[in-house]
Design a protein around this motif. Structure first.
Motif, short mmCIF file in Angstrom:
data_model
loop_
_atom_site.label_atom_id
_atom_site.label_comp_id
_atom_site.label_asym_id
_atom_site.label_seq_id
_atom_site.Cartn_x
_atom_site.Cartn_y
_atom_site.Cartn_z
N ARG A 1 13.66 2.92 -7.85
CA ARG A 1 12.65 1.94 -7.43
C ARG A 1 12.58 1.83 -5.92
NH1 ARG A 1 14.60 -2.94 -11.41
NH2 ARG A 1 14.08 -1.89 -13.38
N ASN A 2 11.36 1.69 -5.43
CA ASN A 2 11.14 1.34 -4.04
C ASN A 2 10.71 -0.12 -4.03
OD1 ASN A 2 10.32 0.91 -1.43
ND2 ASN A 2 9.19 2.83 -1.25
N GLN A 3 11.68 -1.01 -3.89
CA GLN A 3 11.41 -2.45 -3.99
C GLN A 3 10.42 -2.92 -2.94
OE1 GLN A 3 13.17 -3.21 -7.43
NE2 GLN A 3 12.48 -4.93 -6.24
N ASN A 4 10.28 -2.18 -1.83
CA ASN A 4 9.31 -2.56 -0.80
C ASN A 4 7.88 -2.45 -1.30
OD1 ASN A 4 11.33 -3.04 1.10
ND2 ASN A 4 11.33 -0.91 1.77
N LEU A 5 7.68 -1.72 -2.40
CA LEU A 5 6.33 -1.54 -2.94
C LEU A 5 6.10 -2.35 -4.22
CD1 LEU A 5 5.92 2.30 -2.35
CD2 LEU A 5 4.97 0.44 -0.99
N TRP A 6 7.14 -3.07 -4.67
CA TRP A 6 7.00 -3.93 -5.84
C TRP A 6 6.41 -5.26 -5.38
CZ3 TRP A 6 10.01 -4.05 -10.87
CH2 TRP A 6 10.25 -2.75 -11.33
N PRO A 7 5.19 -5.59 -5.80
CA PRO A 7 4.56 -6.82 -5.33
C PRO A 7 5.40 -8.07 -5.62
CG PRO A 7 2.95 -5.43 -6.41
CD PRO A 7 4.29 -4.80 -6.65
N GLN A 8 5.41 -8.98 -4.65
CA GLN A 8 6.06 -10.28 -4.82
C GLN A 8 5.06 -11.33 -5.29
OE1 GLN A 8 7.58 -10.41 -0.80
NE2 GLN A 8 9.66 -9.99 -1.51
N LYS A 9 3.80 -10.97 -5.34
CA LYS A 9 2.76 -11.83 -5.89
C LYS A 9 1.98 -11.01 -6.91
CE LYS A 9 2.11 -14.68 -1.78
NZ LYS A 9 1.14 -15.17 -0.79
N PRO A 10 1.64 -11.63 -8.04
CA PRO A 10 1.95 -12.98 -8.47
C PRO A 10 3.46 -13.21 -8.62
CG PRO A 10 0.95 -11.73 -10.26
CD PRO A 10 0.88 -10.88 -9.05
N ASN B 1 -11.74 3.45 -8.96
CA ASN B 1 -10.69 2.57 -9.47
C ASN B 1 -9.67 2.29 -8.38
OD1 ASN B 1 -7.98 4.19 -9.92
ND2 ASN B 1 -9.62 5.57 -10.55
N ASP B 2 -9.00 1.17 -8.52
CA ASP B 2 -7.83 0.86 -7.72
C ASP B 2 -6.61 1.09 -8.60
OD1 ASP B 2 -9.27 0.18 -5.53
OD2 ASP B 2 -9.01 -1.99 -5.73
N MET B 3 -5.48 1.38 -7.97
CA MET B 3 -4.30 1.73 -8.74
C MET B 3 -3.07 1.09 -8.11
SD MET B 3 -2.65 5.55 -9.12
CE MET B 3 -2.03 5.52 -7.44
N LEU B 4 -2.14 0.72 -8.96
CA LEU B 4 -0.80 0.35 -8.52
C LEU B 4 0.16 1.21 -9.31
CD1 LEU B 4 1.11 -1.47 -6.88
CD2 LEU B 4 1.10 -3.07 -8.82
N PHE B 5 0.88 2.07 -8.61
CA PHE B 5 1.80 3.03 -9.24
C PHE B 5 3.21 2.73 -8.75
CE2 PHE B 5 4.11 7.09 -8.97
CZ PHE B 5 4.11 7.45 -10.31
N LEU B 6 4.12 2.50 -9.70
CA LEU B 6 5.50 2.13 -9.35
C LEU B 6 6.49 2.89 -10.22
CD1 LEU B 6 4.95 -1.73 -9.21
CD2 LEU B 6 5.16 -0.18 -7.24
N LYS B 7 7.57 3.34 -9.60
CA LYS B 7 8.70 3.90 -10.34
C LYS B 7 9.56 2.73 -10.80
CE LYS B 7 8.56 8.16 -7.66
NZ LYS B 7 9.27 9.06 -6.73
N THR B 8 9.93 2.73 -12.09
CA THR B 8 10.61 1.55 -12.63
C THR B 8 12.03 1.80 -13.12
OG1 THR B 8 9.63 1.91 -14.82
CG2 THR B 8 8.40 0.50 -13.30
N GLY C 1 2.81 2.84 -4.94
CA GLY C 1 2.27 1.68 -4.27
C GLY C 1 0.83 1.44 -4.67
N TYR C 2 0.16 0.57 -3.91
CA TYR C 2 -1.22 0.20 -4.19
C TYR C 2 -2.18 1.12 -3.44
CZ TYR C 2 -5.64 -2.30 -3.80
OH TYR C 2 -6.97 -2.62 -3.82
N GLY C 3 -3.23 1.56 -4.09
CA GLY C 3 -4.23 2.41 -3.44
C GLY C 3 -5.01 3.21 -4.44
N ALA D 1 0.82 -1.21 0.00
CA ALA D 1 0.00 0.00 0.00
C ALA D 1 0.85 1.26 0.00
CB ALA D 1 -0.92 0.00 1.22
N GLN D 2 0.26 2.32 -0.52
CA GLN D 2 0.90 3.64 -0.51
C GLN D 2 1.18 4.09 0.92
OE1 GLN D 2 -2.31 5.73 -2.29
NE2 GLN D 2 -1.65 5.37 -4.39
N LYS D 3 2.24 4.84 1.07
CA LYS D 3 2.53 5.48 2.35
C LYS D 3 1.91 6.88 2.33
CE LYS D 3 5.21 2.07 3.61
NZ LYS D 3 4.48 0.85 3.30
#
Length: 200
Positions: free
Chosen positions: A74-83, A61-68, A45-47, A37-39
């Protein structure tokens, strides 16, 4: 300006994999998605985007926003490990989409006979890239909500990939909202405000 790009450098397999990974992420239980989730004060993050008050009317809507890219942002703590293959797929997808953006910027600059087109290519090579994934869940009172408010992209180039079986993107043309019907295997290209300001 919106165009659809076919026969580009991103394989159909990768586009399909990215769609599947996004759909699988949003299908996870809410508590699982909240692990990323977003901080407070951040969109990453997710939110949901731009939540400023518990009383505000939210976009549906739901959103997942990531710097790539580059990897250092990158904030790897916000990169989903699932799937399971989400991170790997997103990393490959981001790299290939960057190649597309570089090619587009270069060809546009050359077509406009901009002498500094090599500098423009380098700017897109070294620039920052972000990915935003949106889910528009069914709503029992759809006439009362909106997925995303009308807006203009401030980026240089936005590359869009439709993941569902129903077109979501609309563009304002001659005062009318027109649905963009993506072609199979196409990437929808939207030139943002930075490109317009720079005349490229």
């Amino acid at each position: 300006m919106i165009v659809q790009l076919i026969n580009q450098e991103v394989s159909d397999e990768l586009l399909r994999n990215m769609k599947e990974q996004a759909q699988e992420f949003f299908a996870l239980p809410l508590q699982e998605k909240k692990r990323w989730a977003q901080k407070p004060g951040s969109l990453e993050g997710y939110g949901q985007a731009f939540v400023t008050s518990p009383q505000q009317k939210l976009e549906w809507n739901d959103m997942l926003f990531l710097k790539t890219l580059p990897p250092s942002i990158r904030n790897q703590n916000l990169w989903p490990q699932k799937p399971q293959k989400f991170r790997e797929t997103l990393e490959t997808y981001s790299g290939d989409m960057r190649k597309v953006a570089i090619s587009l910027a270069t060809f546009i600059a050359m077509a406009l006979e901009i002498e500094t087109h090599e500098e423009i290519s380098r700017a897109y090579q070294e620039g920052t890239y972000e990915v935003r994934m949106n889910l528009y869940p069914p709503c029992p009172e759809s006439e009362l909500v909106i997925g995303i408010l009308p807006h203009a992209d401030i980026s240089g180039i936005t590359l869009l990939l439709e993941c569902g079986d129903m077109p979501r993107l609309e563009a304002l043309k001659d005062g009318q909202w027109v649905t963009v019907l993506p072609k199979h295997g196409a990437i929808v290209v939207n030139l943002g405000h930075i490109t317009e300001v720079c005349n490229i």
